[in-house]
Design a protein around this motif. Structure first.
Motif, PDB file in Angstrom:
ATOM      1  N   ARG A  32      13.404  37.461  42.141  1.00 33.50           N
ATOM      2  CA  ARG A  32      13.897  36.541  43.333  1.00 33.50           C
ATOM      3  C   ARG A  32      13.109  35.533  43.598  1.00 33.50           C
ATOM      4  N   GLU A  34      13.601  32.410  44.355  1.00 35.12           N
ATOM      5  CA  GLU A  34      13.817  31.667  45.679  1.00 35.12           C
ATOM      6  C   GLU A  34      13.716  32.048  46.854  1.00 35.12           C
ATOM      7  N   VAL A  35      13.355  33.262  47.110  1.00 34.16           N
ATOM      8  CA  VAL A  35      12.616  33.997  47.991  1.00 34.16           C
ATOM      9  C   VAL A  35      11.301  34.667  48.066  1.00 34.16           C
ATOM     10  N   SER A  38      11.030  38.547  47.598  1.00 32.09           N
ATOM     11  CA  SER A  38      11.395  39.465  48.631  1.00 32.09           C
ATOM     12  C   SER A  38      12.445  40.604  48.355  1.00 32.09           C
ATOM     13  N   HIS A  40      15.685  43.021  49.111  1.00 33.49           N
ATOM     14  CA  HIS A  40      16.853  43.377  49.815  1.00 33.49           C
ATOM     15  C   HIS A  40      17.586  44.500  49.196  1.00 33.49           C
ATOM     16  N   ASP A  76      13.097  40.996  52.783  1.00 35.41           N
ATOM     17  CA  ASP A  76      13.737  39.537  53.234  1.00 35.41           C
ATOM     18  C   ASP A  76      14.289  39.479  54.569  1.00 35.41           C
ATOM     19  N   ARG A  78      16.177  37.832  56.139  1.00 33.78           N
ATOM     20  CA  ARG A  78      17.452  37.545  56.484  1.00 33.78           C
ATOM     21  C   ARG A  78      18.368  38.862  56.348  1.00 33.78           C
TER      22      ARG A  78
END
Length: 272
Positions: A32, A34-35, A38, A40, A76, A78
Motif C-alpha cells: 500500500r 500510497e499510505v 499502513s 487496514h 491507517d 483513516r
C-alpha cells in the motif's frame, strides 16, 4: 527492488504481494505504497489468508519487506475512528483478530525475516517484532509512538518487546524513544543485522539462503522451543528441549544429516 526479486516469478496478491525468488524462500511485500504500507481491514484479512497458505506449504523461509520509503507505518489512521463505535467489547474483538495474524508468524515453524527500509512504526514495528530476525537498512527508522496519541502498542508490541530486550529497555522504547534511527535500534538490541541503506532485502535473502540450507524440522523445533522457553520456568524449558530432541532424533532428516556428515557431502533434507 532487489535484483533477485526482479528476476523472480510474477508476484501475486493485492496488498501483500507474494513471490518465490528461490525454491523454498517466500517474499511477502507489503503493498500500500500510497499510505506507507499502513494496515487496514482488507490488508489484515489478506495477511491471515497468506499465513494459512504458508502453514500448509513447503516454504523454508519467509521474508517480509516493504519499499524504500516504508516497511509499514502501522495502522491507517483513516480507519481507526470507527473502531470503538460498537463499544469496547467490539474493539477488543478487532484487537484479537489483529493479534491472531501476528501470532501465526510466531507459531508457524518456519523462520521469518523482516527486511526493513524506511519507516517501521506502530503496527509495522509490531509485525517486525513478531518475526524471528530483523535486517535493517542504514536509513531505516523503527519505533512505537502510540503514546503520542494517548495509546500503547496494543498488537503485541509491549509483550514481544519485553521478550526481545527486557522490561527496562522495553519501557525506554515505548515511553521515551519515539521513532529511532537504525543505529539506535541496533544499540537497543532490536536488530539482527544492520546493513547499508537499500541493502536490507538482499541481506535478508542471503540470510534466508543460509537458513534454507539447514534441516527444516530442526529450525522449526528450535523456533518453537526457544519461543516457549521465554515464557516458562527453567526446568520446564529443559524438559521441552529434551522432548523436542527426542522427536528430531527419530526423523529421517537426522539420519540423513548424520550420514552426510560422515560422507562429507551436503545433506538432502526431506522435512520428514
Amino acid at each position: 527492488m532487489s535484483a533477485a526479486l526482479e528476476e523472480a516469478s510474477t508476484e501475486r496478491g493485492e496488498f501483500i504481494r507474494i513471490s518465490e525468488p528461490e525454491p523454498g524462500i517466500w517474499v511477502l511485500r507489503l503493498n500500500r505504497p500510497e499510505v506507507m504500507n499502513s494496515w487496514h481491514a482488507a490488508m489484515r484479512r489478506e495477511l491471515a489468508d497468506v499465513m494459512a497458505e504458508i502453514a500448509a506449504s513447503d516454504a523454508r523461509v519467509v521474508i517480509f519487506c516493504g519499499n524504500e520509503r516504508a516497511f509499514s507505518a502501522g495502522e491507517d489512521v483513516r480507519g481507526m475512528a470507527g473502531l470503538t463505535d460498537g463499544g469496547t467489547r467490539k474493539f477488543r474483538a478487532v484487537a484479537r483478530a489483529i493479534h491472531a495474524s501476528f501470532d501465526l508468524i510466531e507459531a508457524i515453524e518456519v523462520p521469518f525475516i523482516a527486511a526493513i527500509e524506511g519507516v517501521a512504526a506502530g503496527g509495522g514495528m509490531e509485525l517486525a517484532l513478531s518475526c524471528d530476525f530483523r535486517v535493517l537498512g542504514g536509513n531505516a527508522r523503527m519505533g512505537l509512538p502510540e503514546s503520542n496519541v494517548g495509546l500503547i502498542p496494543g498488537s503485541g508490541g509491549c509483550s514481544r518487546l519485553v521478550r526481545c530486550v527486557g522490561a527496562p529497555r522495553a519501557k525506554q522504547i515505548v515511553m521515551l524513544e519515539g521513532v529511532m534511527k537504525a543505529e539506535r535500534a541496533n544499540e537497543l538490541g532490536l536488530v539482527t543485522r544492520l546493513v547499508e541503506a537499500g541493502q536490507a532485502l538482499d541481506a535478508a535473502l542471503e540470510m534466508a539462503r543460509a537458513l534454507a540450507a539447514k534441516a527444516p524440522l530442526a529450525l522449526g523445533m528450535a523456533k518453537m522451543v526457544i519461543n516457549t522457553c521465554a515464557d516458562v520456568d527453567l526446568e520446564t524449558g529443559r524438559r521441552l528441549e529434551r522432548l523436542g530432541q527426542s522427536v528430531l532424533k527419530k526423523s529421517n532428516d537426522h539420519v540423513e544429516g548424520a550420514q552426510a556428515f560422515i560422507e562429507k557431502r551436503k545433506p538432502k533434507w526431506t522435512a520428514t
